[in-house]
Write a protein that holds these residues in place. Structure first.
Motif, PDB file in Angstrom:
ATOM      1  N   MET A   1     -49.935 -32.430 -10.610  1.00  0.00           N
ATOM      2  CA  MET A   1     -50.054 -33.482 -11.595  1.00  0.00           C
ATOM      3  C   MET A   1     -50.404 -34.810 -10.917  1.00  0.00           C
ATOM      4  SD  MET A   1     -47.308 -34.908 -14.412  1.00  0.00           S
ATOM      5  CE  MET A   1     -46.122 -35.531 -13.268  1.00  0.00           C
ATOM      6  N   THR A   2     -49.741 -35.097  -9.810  1.00  0.00           N
ATOM      7  CA  THR A   2     -49.958 -36.380  -9.146  1.00  0.00           C
ATOM      8  C   THR A   2     -51.389 -36.524  -8.662  1.00  0.00           C
ATOM      9  OG1 THR A   2     -47.656 -36.409  -8.440  1.00  0.00           O
ATOM     10  CG2 THR A   2     -49.148 -37.887  -7.297  1.00  0.00           C
ATOM     11  N   SER A   3     -51.883 -35.511  -7.974  1.00  0.00           N
ATOM     12  CA  SER A   3     -53.246 -35.616  -7.447  1.00  0.00           C
ATOM     13  C   SER A   3     -54.274 -35.697  -8.571  1.00  0.00           C
ATOM     14  CB  SER A   3     -53.560 -34.453  -6.504  1.00  0.00           C
ATOM     15  OG  SER A   3     -53.445 -33.219  -7.180  1.00  0.00           O
ATOM     16  N   ASN A   4     -54.061 -34.947  -9.641  1.00  0.00           N
ATOM     17  CA  ASN A   4     -54.983 -35.023 -10.782  1.00  0.00           C
ATOM     18  C   ASN A   4     -54.951 -36.403 -11.421  1.00  0.00           C
ATOM     19  OD1 ASN A   4     -55.884 -32.397 -10.526  1.00  0.00           O
ATOM     20  ND2 ASN A   4     -54.361 -31.578 -11.932  1.00  0.00           N
ATOM     21  N   ALA A   5     -53.767 -36.969 -11.556  1.00  0.00           N
ATOM     22  CA  ALA A   5     -53.639 -38.300 -12.151  1.00  0.00           C
ATOM     23  C   ALA A   5     -54.332 -39.347 -11.286  1.00  0.00           C
ATOM     24  CB  ALA A   5     -52.168 -38.662 -12.342  1.00  0.00           C
ATOM     25  N   ILE A   6     -54.137 -39.267  -9.972  1.00  0.00           N
ATOM     26  CA  ILE A   6     -54.774 -40.223  -9.068  1.00  0.00           C
ATOM     27  C   ILE A   6     -56.291 -40.097  -9.148  1.00  0.00           C
ATOM     28  CG2 ILE A   6     -55.088 -40.868  -6.637  1.00  0.00           C
ATOM     29  CD1 ILE A   6     -52.379 -41.730  -7.674  1.00  0.00           C
ATOM     30  N   MET A   7     -56.800 -38.865  -9.152  1.00  0.00           N
ATOM     31  CA  MET A   7     -58.258 -38.669  -9.223  1.00  0.00           C
ATOM     32  C   MET A   7     -58.813 -39.176 -10.557  1.00  0.00           C
ATOM     33  SD  MET A   7     -59.060 -35.085  -7.240  1.00  0.00           S
ATOM     34  CE  MET A   7     -57.944 -34.084  -8.209  1.00  0.00           C
ATOM     35  N   LEU A   8     -58.118 -38.888 -11.652  1.00  0.00           N
ATOM     36  CA  LEU A   8     -58.570 -39.357 -12.959  1.00  0.00           C
ATOM     37  C   LEU A   8     -58.540 -40.881 -13.021  1.00  0.00           C
ATOM     38  CD1 LEU A   8     -59.515 -38.768 -15.836  1.00  0.00           C
ATOM     39  CD2 LEU A   8     -57.111 -38.506 -16.482  1.00  0.00           C
ATOM     40  N   ALA A   9     -57.468 -41.479 -12.528  1.00  0.00           N
ATOM     41  CA  ALA A   9     -57.358 -42.935 -12.516  1.00  0.00           C
ATOM     42  C   ALA A   9     -58.457 -43.550 -11.659  1.00  0.00           C
ATOM     43  CB  ALA A   9     -55.980 -43.362 -12.011  1.00  0.00           C
ATOM     44  N   ASP A  10     -58.752 -42.943 -10.518  1.00  0.00           N
ATOM     45  CA  ASP A  10     -59.840 -43.441  -9.665  1.00  0.00           C
ATOM     46  C   ASP A  10     -61.189 -43.360 -10.379  1.00  0.00           C
ATOM     47  OD1 ASP A  10     -58.249 -44.193  -7.554  1.00  0.00           O
ATOM     48  OD2 ASP A  10     -58.624 -42.365  -6.377  1.00  0.00           O
ATOM     49  N   ALA A  11     -61.395 -42.275 -11.115  1.00  0.00           N
ATOM     50  CA  ALA A  11     -62.655 -42.137 -11.857  1.00  0.00           C
ATOM     51  C   ALA A  11     -62.778 -43.226 -12.925  1.00  0.00           C
ATOM     52  CB  ALA A  11     -62.742 -40.755 -12.508  1.00  0.00           C
ATOM     53  N   TYR A  12     -61.687 -43.478 -13.638  1.00  0.00           N
ATOM     54  CA  TYR A  12     -61.698 -44.559 -14.625  1.00  0.00           C
ATOM     55  C   TYR A  12     -61.935 -45.912 -13.946  1.00  0.00           C
ATOM     56  CZ  TYR A  12     -60.043 -41.847 -18.661  1.00  0.00           C
ATOM     57  OH  TYR A  12     -59.926 -40.971 -19.714  1.00  0.00           O
ATOM     58  N   LYS A  13     -61.278 -46.117 -12.814  1.00  0.00           N
ATOM     59  CA  LYS A  13     -61.415 -47.385 -12.094  1.00  0.00           C
ATOM     60  C   LYS A  13     -62.858 -47.586 -11.646  1.00  0.00           C
ATOM     61  CE  LYS A  13     -59.980 -47.560  -7.926  1.00  0.00           C
ATOM     62  NZ  LYS A  13     -59.137 -47.466  -6.751  1.00  0.00           N
ATOM     63  N   LYS A  50     -39.955 -37.965  -5.721  1.00  0.00           N
ATOM     64  CA  LYS A  50     -39.920 -39.370  -5.295  1.00  0.00           C
ATOM     65  C   LYS A  50     -41.151 -39.714  -4.470  1.00  0.00           C
ATOM     66  CE  LYS A  50     -34.998 -40.323  -5.550  1.00  0.00           C
ATOM     67  NZ  LYS A  50     -33.777 -40.692  -4.813  1.00  0.00           N
ATOM     68  N   HIS A  51     -41.562 -38.794  -3.614  1.00  0.00           N
ATOM     69  CA  HIS A  51     -42.775 -39.019  -2.827  1.00  0.00           C
ATOM     70  C   HIS A  51     -43.976 -39.180  -3.757  1.00  0.00           C
ATOM     71  CE1 HIS A  51     -45.752 -38.632   0.338  1.00  0.00           C
ATOM     72  NE2 HIS A  51     -46.311 -37.650  -0.346  1.00  0.00           N
ATOM     73  N   CYS A  52     -44.099 -38.312  -4.734  1.00  0.00           N
ATOM     74  CA  CYS A  52     -45.199 -38.408  -5.698  1.00  0.00           C
ATOM     75  C   CYS A  52     -45.121 -39.714  -6.480  1.00  0.00           C
ATOM     76  CB  CYS A  52     -45.169 -37.217  -6.659  1.00  0.00           C
ATOM     77  SG  CYS A  52     -45.572 -35.642  -5.878  1.00  0.00           S
ATOM     78  N   ALA A  53     -43.920 -40.093  -6.901  1.00  0.00           N
ATOM     79  CA  ALA A  53     -43.751 -41.340  -7.649  1.00  0.00           C
ATOM     80  C   ALA A  53     -44.147 -42.538  -6.795  1.00  0.00           C
ATOM     81  CB  ALA A  53     -42.303 -41.480  -8.125  1.00  0.00           C
ATOM     82  N   ASP A  54     -43.834 -42.497  -5.506  1.00  0.00           N
ATOM     83  CA  ASP A  54     -44.227 -43.592  -4.608  1.00  0.00           C
ATOM     84  C   ASP A  54     -45.744 -43.695  -4.481  1.00  0.00           C
ATOM     85  OD1 ASP A  54     -41.585 -44.272  -4.174  1.00  0.00           O
ATOM     86  OD2 ASP A  54     -41.449 -43.217  -2.245  1.00  0.00           O
ATOM     87  N   ILE A  55     -46.413 -42.557  -4.438  1.00  0.00           N
ATOM     88  CA  ILE A  55     -47.872 -42.552  -4.348  1.00  0.00           C
ATOM     89  C   ILE A  55     -48.478 -43.165  -5.607  1.00  0.00           C
ATOM     90  CG2 ILE A  55     -49.912 -41.055  -4.310  1.00  0.00           C
ATOM     91  CD1 ILE A  55     -48.267 -39.169  -2.487  1.00  0.00           C
ATOM     92  N   VAL A  56     -47.940 -42.790  -6.767  1.00  0.00           N
ATOM     93  CA  VAL A  56     -48.444 -43.336  -8.028  1.00  0.00           C
ATOM     94  C   VAL A  56     -48.163 -44.840  -8.094  1.00  0.00           C
ATOM     95  CG1 VAL A  56     -48.203 -43.291 -10.542  1.00  0.00           C
ATOM     96  CG2 VAL A  56     -48.307 -41.154  -9.248  1.00  0.00           C
ATOM     97  N   LYS A  57     -46.988 -45.261  -7.672  1.00  0.00           N
ATOM     98  CA  LYS A  57     -46.648 -46.683  -7.668  1.00  0.00           C
ATOM     99  C   LYS A  57     -47.619 -47.457  -6.785  1.00  0.00           C
ATOM    100  CE  LYS A  57     -42.935 -49.916  -6.660  1.00  0.00           C
ATOM    101  NZ  LYS A  57     -41.563 -50.081  -6.155  1.00  0.00           N
ATOM    102  N   GLN A  58     -47.958 -46.909  -5.630  1.00  0.00           N
ATOM    103  CA  GLN A  58     -48.911 -47.559  -4.741  1.00  0.00           C
ATOM    104  C   GLN A  58     -50.282 -47.677  -5.404  1.00  0.00           C
ATOM    105  OE1 GLN A  58     -49.400 -45.605  -0.970  1.00  0.00           O
ATOM    106  NE2 GLN A  58     -51.031 -46.963  -0.319  1.00  0.00           N
ATOM    107  N   ALA A  59     -50.703 -46.628  -6.101  1.00  0.00           N
ATOM    108  CA  ALA A  59     -51.988 -46.661  -6.799  1.00  0.00           C
ATOM    109  C   ALA A  59     -51.983 -47.724  -7.895  1.00  0.00           C
ATOM    110  CB  ALA A  59     -52.317 -45.285  -7.384  1.00  0.00           C
ATOM    111  N   ILE A  60     -50.855 -47.867  -8.603  1.00  0.00           N
ATOM    112  CA  ILE A  60     -50.736 -48.903  -9.635  1.00  0.00           C
ATOM    113  C   ILE A  60     -50.861 -50.283  -9.007  1.00  0.00           C
ATOM    114  CG2 ILE A  60     -49.101 -50.021 -11.224  1.00  0.00           C
ATOM    115  CD1 ILE A  60     -48.098 -47.194 -11.931  1.00  0.00           C
TER     116      ILE A  60
END
Length: 84
Positions: A1-13, A50-60
């Protein structure tokens, strides 16, 4: 879920859809936080979540830094959307 969310968010960005990017990241962060609370008795999973949440927080934070002075950034109303 995390990697898909990051990739989707990057595509939108990359297509200047900053609100959609932020929405994906914030919904993912909310979902991970909920999973952390549910799984507190399973330490291994909590560490991973928590590791995944930290990655998402960094992306935000990175997205906010990019869009800080952009007219494209606005408040994302997560209640208008549903993450399944």
């Amino acid at each position: 879920m995390t990697s898909n969310a990051i990739m989707l968010a990057d595509a939108y960005k990359e297509t200047s859809h900053y609100q959609a990017s932020m929405w994906v990241l914030e919904c993912t962060q909310d979902r991970l936080q909920a999973d952390i609370l549910k799984q507190h008795e399973l330490c291994t999973k909590v560490v991973f979540f928590k590791h995944c949440a930290d990655i998402v927080k960094q992306a935000i934070e990175e997205l906010k830094a990019i869009t800080l002075n952009s007219s494209f950034y606005g408040n994302v109303n997560k209640s208008d959307y549903h993450l399944h």
